[in-house]
Design an enzyme around this catalytic site. Structure first.
Site, PDB file in Angstrom:
ATOM      1  N   ASP A 176      66.707  25.740  54.904  1.00  0.00           N
ATOM      2  CA  ASP A 176      66.697  25.361  53.479  1.00  0.00           C
ATOM      3  C   ASP A 176      66.585  23.831  53.384  1.00  0.00           C
ATOM      4  OD1 ASP A 176      67.942  26.808  50.708  1.00  0.00           O
ATOM      5  OD2 ASP A 176      68.268  24.641  50.821  1.00  0.00           O
ATOM      6  N   ASP A 229      62.931  26.267  49.562  1.00  0.00           N
ATOM      7  CA  ASP A 229      62.789  25.025  48.799  1.00  0.00           C
ATOM      8  C   ASP A 229      62.296  23.851  49.648  1.00  0.00           C
ATOM      9  OD1 ASP A 229      65.196  24.973  50.116  1.00  0.00           O
ATOM     10  OD2 ASP A 229      66.437  24.647  48.343  1.00  0.00           O
ATOM     11  N   HIS A 265      76.098  27.152  49.926  1.00  0.00           N
ATOM     12  CA  HIS A 265      76.973  26.087  49.418  1.00  0.00           C
ATOM     13  C   HIS A 265      78.330  26.611  48.933  1.00  0.00           C
ATOM     14  CE1 HIS A 265      73.611  23.385  49.680  1.00  0.00           C
ATOM     15  NE2 HIS A 265      72.928  23.995  48.739  1.00  0.00           N
ATOM     16  N   HIS A 274      68.292  21.944  51.670  1.00  0.00           N
ATOM     17  CA  HIS A 274      69.628  21.358  51.494  1.00  0.00           C
ATOM     18  C   HIS A 274      70.543  21.719  52.665  1.00  0.00           C
ATOM     19  CE1 HIS A 274      67.878  21.934  47.438  1.00  0.00           C
ATOM     20  NE2 HIS A 274      68.414  20.745  47.203  1.00  0.00           N
TER      21      HIS A 274
HETATM   22 ZN   LIG Z   1      68.315  24.497  48.912  1.00  0.00          ZN
END
Ligand SMILES: [Zn+2]
Length: 368
Positions: free
Chosen positions: A170, A253, A134, A172
């Protein structure tokens, strides 16, 4: 620098006692668990391990704004953020100023950049502290202060890997990596992530210059569905791209136990992706990422290393390895680990139906 002759793990002791703060999801140990478990299992002889260097500000400026890096260093020295640091996203709930707020991300970035240099000719390198997907050029974002995947890809390019495939499993979406490479046709980006979840980017229709493939998935995403994504999207696209290097962001995650997502994978799904991509390119960099249940992430990422080295995962962990899992810190408000989280590495598979919306999205992407 000599090229490695087998898989290497790049790690550091800096992660062992580092915490983002008592209420932050990254108060938990992760990389130290991987180092302790792999050593307890005899899978990490000194020849397979490299100390992660700390990237210098000049090296980080390959992607990051020098003013932002200077603010990060100053915040660490001072021990708190200044009001003006909000323009860099520093001093927020997600991105607090903690004691190693410069040294820790600079070490992860240094590890990923060292890996890229060592992959000059060929090889397999695992940096479990990497995967901070990110991070933005001049802004901390989503627990990430630097963007080590982007930095590693830029170094890979510099050492001669022209075509780079980046795969991200992931929970996200990899907004920072996509922002950096969405306009680059010599980079293939594939991300599988939970739909409707922060950072709310990575829509099915977001194609970059035709090089981005985003598969948002619904709650409860299971092992069978990941297999469908591996066989129907990841493998055909990466193979067809003929990459000189593959970077896999292996955030943990998306596993069932994770408190920050609602996906339902077992660690077998992660290991299948790790194994399947390995033969597709001469250079293979495997990174960590998210993962906020200490047992789940430690077991998953330790198994990632075994998948790369070929070490056999025992059904029942030996006593020394069980001791590592037994002594992980417990936090109020979090469930106690189930028995198998303390005694085994491999989860029971979490198969299920491949839902129609996933099939439809995969065929949409396959038609491109
Ligand atoms: Zn993540």
């Amino acid at each position: 620098m000599s090229a490695p002759t087998g898989p290497l793990l790049i790690g550091s002791e800096i992660y062992r006692r580092s915490s983002y703060g008592g209420q932050h999801p990254l108060r938990i140990p992760r990389v130290s668990t991987v180092m302790d478990l792999t050593r307890a299992l005899g899978w990490l002889p000194p020849a397979r391990f490299r100390q992660s260097p700390r990237a210098k500000p000049a090296a980080l400026s390959l992607f990051h704004d020098p003013a932002y890096i200077a603010a990060l260093q100053a915040a660490e020295a001072r021990g708190h953020a200044l009001p003006d640091d909000s323009r860099f996203g520093l001093g927020t709930v997600a991105n607090p100023v903690f004691p190693e707020v410069f040294r820790r991300p600079a070490t992860s970035a240094g590890g990923a950049m060292l890996a890229a240099e060592l992959l000059r000719d060929a090889g397999v390198i695992y940096v479990p502290a990497g995967g901070t997907h990110h991070g933005l050029p001049a802004r901390a974002n989503g627990f990430c202060y630097t963007n080590d995947p982007v930095l590693a890809m830029l170094v890979l390019r510099r050492v001669g890997a022209r075509r780079i495939a980046y795969v991200d499993i992931d929970a996200h979406h990899c907004d920072g990596v996509e922002e950096a490479f969405a306009g680059d046709p010599e980079t293939l980006l594939i991300s599988i992530h939970e739909e409707g979840r922060w950072p709310f980017t990575g829509h099915l229709e977001d194609e970059g210059v035709g090089n981005c493939f985003n598969l948002p998935v619904p709650r409860g995403f299971n092992d069978s569905e990941m297999r469908a994504a591996l066989e129907g999207l990841i493998l055909p696209r990466v193979t067809g791209f003929r990459p000189d290097a593959i970077v896999l962001q292996c955030g943990a995650d998306a596993l069932l136990e994770d408190p920050l997502s609602r996906l339902a994978l077992s660690n077998n799904a992660h290991w299948s992706v790790v194994a399947a991509l390995r033969p597709v390119a001469p250079r293979y960099l495997v990174l960590g990422g998210g993962g906020y249940d200490p047992w789940s992430v430690g077991r998953c990422w330790t198994g990632v290393w075994a998948t790369l080295t070929g070490d056999e995962i025992p059904d029942l962990l030996p006593r020394e390895a069980q001791a590592v899992l037994a002594t992980l810190p417990r936090f109020r408000g979090r469930p106690e680990p189930q028995e198998h989280m303390l005694t085994t590495l491999r989860d029971a598979p979490r198969e299920g139906p491949v839902r129609p919306e996933i099939r439809a999205r995969l065929s949409h992407l396959a038609r491109r």
